[in-house]
Design a protein around this motif. Structure first.
Motif, PDB file in Angstrom:
ATOM      1  N   ILE A   1      18.184  21.285  69.909  1.00 31.34           N
ATOM      2  CA  ILE A   1      17.399  22.411  69.901  1.00 31.34           C
ATOM      3  C   ILE A   1      16.699  22.727  71.146  1.00 31.34           C
ATOM      4  O   ILE A   1      16.702  24.095  71.707  1.00 31.34           O
ATOM      5  CB  ILE A   1      16.312  22.533  68.607  1.00 31.34           C
ATOM      6  N   LEU A   2      16.207  21.510  71.762  1.00 34.80           N
ATOM      7  CA  LEU A   2      15.550  21.631  73.149  1.00 34.80           C
ATOM      8  C   LEU A   2      16.305  22.291  74.259  1.00 34.80           C
ATOM      9  O   LEU A   2      16.160  23.189  74.991  1.00 34.80           O
ATOM     10  CB  LEU A   2      14.947  20.402  73.750  1.00 34.80           C
ATOM     11  N   GLY A   3      17.744  21.960  74.310  1.00 36.26           N
ATOM     12  CA  GLY A   3      18.637  22.385  75.367  1.00 36.26           C
ATOM     13  C   GLY A   3      18.961  23.860  74.924  1.00 36.26           C
ATOM     14  O   GLY A   3      19.118  24.429  76.014  1.00 36.26           O
ATOM     15  N   LEU A   4      19.188  24.233  73.787  1.00 30.30           N
ATOM     16  CA  LEU A   4      19.365  25.683  73.528  1.00 30.30           C
ATOM     17  C   LEU A   4      18.216  26.652  74.035  1.00 30.30           C
ATOM     18  O   LEU A   4      18.495  27.595  74.504  1.00 30.30           O
ATOM     19  CB  LEU A   4      19.636  25.654  71.836  1.00 30.30           C
ATOM     20  N   ALA A   5      17.013  26.167  73.555  1.00 30.07           N
ATOM     21  CA  ALA A   5      15.838  26.746  73.964  1.00 30.07           C
ATOM     22  C   ALA A   5      15.771  27.004  75.764  1.00 30.07           C
ATOM     23  O   ALA A   5      15.403  28.085  76.079  1.00 30.07           O
ATOM     24  CB  ALA A   5      14.502  26.167  73.457  1.00 30.07           C
TER      25      ALA A   5
END
Length: 311
Positions: free
Chosen positions: A284-288
């Motif tokens: 999720i952090l990478g996508l954000a």
């Protein structure tokens, strides 16, 4: 609302009221009513097919982009429950989501998340501050490039993770070693994309600027740098996600907090729902980060969309 094609007559109970002319906005229409003639403002209460089609295509695009992810989560949920995989080592997605919710609700996740973000941002910021100016110099001055390129290519081929023991030897297991390994890993994509961005500027732009007698500094600032921005931003995007991956590996080998440490600690203690929740958090952090940088890139390079299309 503008319509292409022939004028469209509006039928109001048998009496033709007006027509919408093609290629322009509709004028106010006069409509026969039982109580007399009434004037209707253009566009008031009218159906807008273009807006409806845009909403439809937007929903269709969202469906196409999310269907694979939803199918993956469904498979993750079903496979352990059907006994296709061992639930001990691969719990259903609902159990992982519940564990992630507990970690967020208790605040346990945030201390690890903030520690990783701090290290990643510092290392990534150092990469930006050093790699972009260095890439501009190498890309613009060919003599300088001929001297440093062999050394850069040698360093670039060396695995970042393989160098982590070297960083520990020099900096210990403190925060400095983790920030240094992040900086080392993220700088290459930024550096190489900056060099290529400068070298691939359209020669016609440079010739046109020189024909107007512009100075070298002004040409670099007003022509070369703006033209290289799209490729520089591509390198920034690649490096931003890379910084999270490298930091995760570094935290697994020498840290007391952080997402990498949380992942490794959960695996050692057989807390598999927590382990998978850590992996989901990293994703999720990478996508954000990726989509935030995509939005920034679109805003900084709006001029590309405004250029007329070639015929």
């Amino acid at each position: 609302m503008a319509y292409e094609g022939a004028a469209l007559p509006i039928d109001t109970g048998g009496s033709a009221a007006s027509a919408i002319q093609p290629g322009g906005a509709a004028e106010a229409a006069t409509v026969n009513t039982p109580s007399g003639r009434a004037s209707v403002a253009a566009g008031a209460g009218t159906f807008k097919p273009a807006a409806a089609w845009r909403r439809w295509f937007s929903l269709k695009k969202l469906y196409r982009r999310s269907i694979a992810v939803l199918l993956f989560f469904a498979l993750w949920e079903i496979a352990p429950r059907l006994g296709l995989v061992d639930q001990v080592f691969c719990p259903p997605f609902s159990a992982v989501a519940a564990e992630l919710g507990r970690m967020v609700g208790s605040g346990f996740l945030f201390k690890h998340l903030l520690a990783s973000l701090q290290r990643s941002l510092i290392g990534f910021g150092l990469g930006l501050a050093i790699a972009i100016p260095l890439g501009l110099l190498i890309g613009w001055f060919k003599t300088f490039e001929s001297y440093v390129d062999p050394l850069l290519q040698t360093f670039r081929q060396t695995s970042t993770i393989a160098l982590f023991p070297v960083f520990i030897v020099f900096f210990g297991i403190s925060e400095v070693s983790k920030i240094a390994i992040v900086y080392w890993g993220v700088q290459w994509a930024i550096l190489l994309n900056t060099i290529n961005g400068v070298k691939n500027v359209d020669p016609l732009l440079i010739k046109a600027a020189r024909s107007m007698g512009i100075s070298q500094l002004s040409m670099f600032r007003k022509v070369v740098l703006p033209a290289a921005v799209p490729q520089i931003l591509t390198g920034v995007r690649l490096s931003a996600t890379t910084s999270i991956l490298i930091l995760t590996a570094a935290e697994m080998m020498g840290a007391s907090k952080g997402l990498g440490f949380l992942l490794y600690d959960s695996q050692v203690k057989y807390l598999y729902p927590r382990m998978y929740a850590s992996i989901v958090t990293m994703s999720i952090l990478g996508l954000a980060v990726n989509y935030t940088l995509v939005a920034v890139e679109k805003r900084l390079t709006r001029w590309k969309d405004e250029l007329p299309a070639g015929k």
